[in-house]
Enzyme design. Sequence first.
Site, short mmCIF file in Angstrom:
data_model
loop_
_atom_site.label_atom_id
_atom_site.label_comp_id
_atom_site.label_asym_id
_atom_site.label_seq_id
_atom_site.Cartn_x
_atom_site.Cartn_y
_atom_site.Cartn_z
N ARG A 55 0.83 -1.22 0.00
CA ARG A 55 0.00 0.00 0.00
C ARG A 55 0.85 1.26 0.00
O ARG A 55 0.43 2.31 -0.48
CB ARG A 55 -0.96 -0.02 1.19
CG ARG A 55 -1.78 1.23 1.28
CD ARG A 55 -3.08 1.15 2.10
NE ARG A 55 -3.14 0.20 3.18
CZ ARG A 55 -2.59 0.38 4.39
NH1 ARG A 55 -1.89 1.47 4.66
NH2 ARG A 55 -2.73 -0.53 5.32
N TYR A 108 -15.68 20.13 -13.71
CA TYR A 108 -16.16 18.79 -14.06
C TYR A 108 -17.29 18.37 -13.10
O TYR A 108 -17.15 18.53 -11.87
CB TYR A 108 -14.94 17.88 -13.95
CG TYR A 108 -15.12 16.42 -14.17
CD1 TYR A 108 -15.47 15.91 -15.41
CD2 TYR A 108 -14.90 15.53 -13.12
CE1 TYR A 108 -15.59 14.55 -15.60
CE2 TYR A 108 -15.01 14.16 -13.31
CZ TYR A 108 -15.36 13.68 -14.54
OH TYR A 108 -15.47 12.33 -14.73
N ASP A 179 -6.94 21.42 -11.74
CA ASP A 179 -7.14 20.22 -12.57
C ASP A 179 -6.53 20.52 -13.94
O ASP A 179 -7.01 21.39 -14.66
CB ASP A 179 -8.64 19.93 -12.65
CG ASP A 179 -8.97 18.65 -13.43
OD1 ASP A 179 -8.19 18.28 -14.34
OD2 ASP A 179 -10.02 18.05 -13.14
N LYS A 204 -7.15 9.95 -18.88
CA LYS A 204 -7.33 10.61 -20.17
C LYS A 204 -6.02 10.61 -20.97
O LYS A 204 -5.60 9.59 -21.46
CB LYS A 204 -7.86 12.03 -19.96
CG LYS A 204 -9.02 12.11 -18.95
CD LYS A 204 -10.32 11.57 -19.49
CE LYS A 204 -11.38 11.35 -18.42
NZ LYS A 204 -11.76 12.54 -17.66
#
Length: 389
Positions: A55, A108, A179, A204
């Site tokens: 982790r 968004y 962003d 993306k």
Amino acid sequence: MTKPAPKQQTILTHAGREPDRHHGFVNTPVVRGSTVLFETLDALEAGDQEYRYGRHGTPTAKGAGAAINQLEGGAGTLLCPSGLSAIAVSLLSCLRSGDEVLVTDSAYGPTRSFCDRMLADYGISTRYFDPRSGPRIAQLIRPETKAIFLESPGSLTFEIQDIAAIRREAGLGVTIVADNTWATPLFYRPLSLGADIVVHAGTKMFSGHSDVMIGTITANERSIGPVRRTYAGHGIHCSPDDAFLMARGLRTLSVRMKEHELRALELAKWLLEQEGVREVLHPGLPGHPDYSVFARDFSGSGSLFSFIMDPAPRTAIAAMLDPMKLFGMGYSWGGFESLILPFDPRPIRTAVPWTQPGNCFRLHVGFEDFGDLKDELAAGLKRYLAAAK
Ligand SMILES: *Cc1c(COP(=O)(O)O)cnc(C)c1O
């Protein structure tokens, strides 16, 4: 003599790879694992071994993160299971009960939902601001304003924010989160303009092939500590398979972005001339209201832009879209294939109501033959106009 800093394209091809540590193989392999063994009690207790538990990071995730970090010019980069989780961790790292975040009205949709629902549950309030506020944002800042969230350009409506002006007005007590999914660090570097944290939907452009969900958070010296604490405290982890695929996508990001840029701009200019098109929302067009800030702060533009058609009933939208074969209809973007998405900004605008008439469409321009794409879009516009009569 200090060595000159590597250029972005060289970072893309070399950063985060260590072939000498992986038997000479060019790419850092997928290291899947939870348990990491310690050789001695001393090593276990010292806690300074490079890898201690799955982790806390794997060589695969570390390499991919290092590359993004160098591209953005950050103090550290963490990988998240999605772009939205990167946004969530970033905002939770700098907001506490009673605080407020200012969010661009062009953000968004799922970012808005996170603020309106999850942050509200924690007693954190959200106020939306006109994406074109610029320095006027100073009038909105209150003592409880602890963060400002930017998405420049907004990924549906493409307004640009002036990060440097916002930083000047906000002072250093406010964490600015940006962003940067649309431009990528090849074309825009928010940290160098005054942002503290940059997030990406690596889903993306970084991945580039529509086959991965991943997010990244890159923070400056001031913000990386709180980001690491929030990330580790929530048990966030990114799969090494996804990190590998994103790193593979990165190696070709510069050629893909250049090709996307050319094609999107060409199609945007062509659309400006077409009957029935009221407006083309692409910040790289000199007629765009934010073009001067864009031209100053960005060194290129992305694959994605929108256009608005003269008003027509829903049947015209269906007549235009349903027969399309090359432009797929679906969420997300950033892959090799072209996409088209109809959208209505009205329900997701609260600071400044969206009043422009007409139907909106967003395009992601992929790598099909350019003439084929234009032909399909031209035929679609014809069907729209015929159905609108
Ligand atoms: C897709 C997207 C996100 C969210 O990314 P996911 O990986 O889908 O969670 C965030 N911001 C922008 C601008 C996006 O386009």
